[in-house]
Design a protein around this motif. Sequence first.
Motif, PDB file in Angstrom:
ATOM      1  N   SER A   1     119.810 -33.558  53.023  1.00 13.48           N
ATOM      2  CA  SER A   1     121.075 -34.080  52.524  1.00 13.48           C
ATOM      3  C   SER A   1     122.053 -32.960  52.198  1.00 13.48           C
ATOM      4  O   SER A   1     123.229 -33.221  51.977  1.00 13.48           O
TER       5      SER A   1
ATOM      6  N   ASP B   1     121.291 -36.238  56.816  1.00 10.62           N
ATOM      7  CA  ASP B   1     122.276 -36.923  55.981  1.00 10.62           C
ATOM      8  C   ASP B   1     123.254 -35.912  55.382  1.00 10.62           C
ATOM      9  O   ASP B   1     123.597 -35.985  54.219  1.00 10.62           O
TER      10      ASP B   1
ATOM     11  N   ASN C   1     125.015 -37.139  61.689  1.00 12.93           N
ATOM     12  CA  ASN C   1     124.933 -36.857  60.260  1.00 12.93           C
ATOM     13  C   ASN C   1     125.945 -37.718  59.506  1.00 12.93           C
ATOM     14  O   ASN C   1     126.364 -38.762  60.004  1.00 12.93           O
ATOM     15  N   ASN C   2     126.348 -37.289  58.331  1.00 18.20           N
ATOM     16  CA  ASN C   2     127.214 -38.080  57.472  1.00 18.20           C
ATOM     17  C   ASN C   2     128.535 -37.358  57.191  1.00 18.20           C
ATOM     18  O   ASN C   2     129.066 -37.465  56.095  1.00 18.20           O
TER      19      ASN C   2
END
Length: 128
Positions: A22, A42, A63-64
Motif C-alpha cells: 500500500s 494498492d 494500482n490506486n
Amino acid sequence: IRDLGTVLSHLHVLWIACCGLSDLDGISSCSSLKELYISYNDISDLSQLTWLDRLEVLDLKGNNVEDITQMQYLGLCGKLSCLTVEGNLICLKPNAESAEEPDYNYRAEVKKIIPHLEYLDGIPASQA
C-alpha cells in the motif's frame, strides 16, 4: 522495502507485483534500481520514487493512483524512459473528485509532466 535496499544495495531490478503493497516507504534505500515492477498492488503515493535517480523502467499497472499530480514525482526521475500506468484511475480522469471528461487524455497529460518519457503503456509516448 527498506530492508531489501540496505542488504541488496546494488539491486538493479525489483519485481514486487501482486504483493498487497500500500506504500513505498523505504524504497529510497534501493538507490541502484533501474527497473521497478510494482503492478497490481494498492499504491497511490509515488513521492518516495523521487529518490530513484537511476530508475529507467517503472510498471505501476493496476494500482490506486488517483491523481495525475502524482506523476510530478516521476518527472523528477530523469532517466525514466518506460512507464506503465494503465489500470489506474488517472487513465479515466485527472483525480478522484473530477467527473469523467470526454476530452481528457491521460497520455498527453503524463507526457507534459514527464517530457523525457519514451514509452507509456508499451506505446511510444509521442503517439496520442
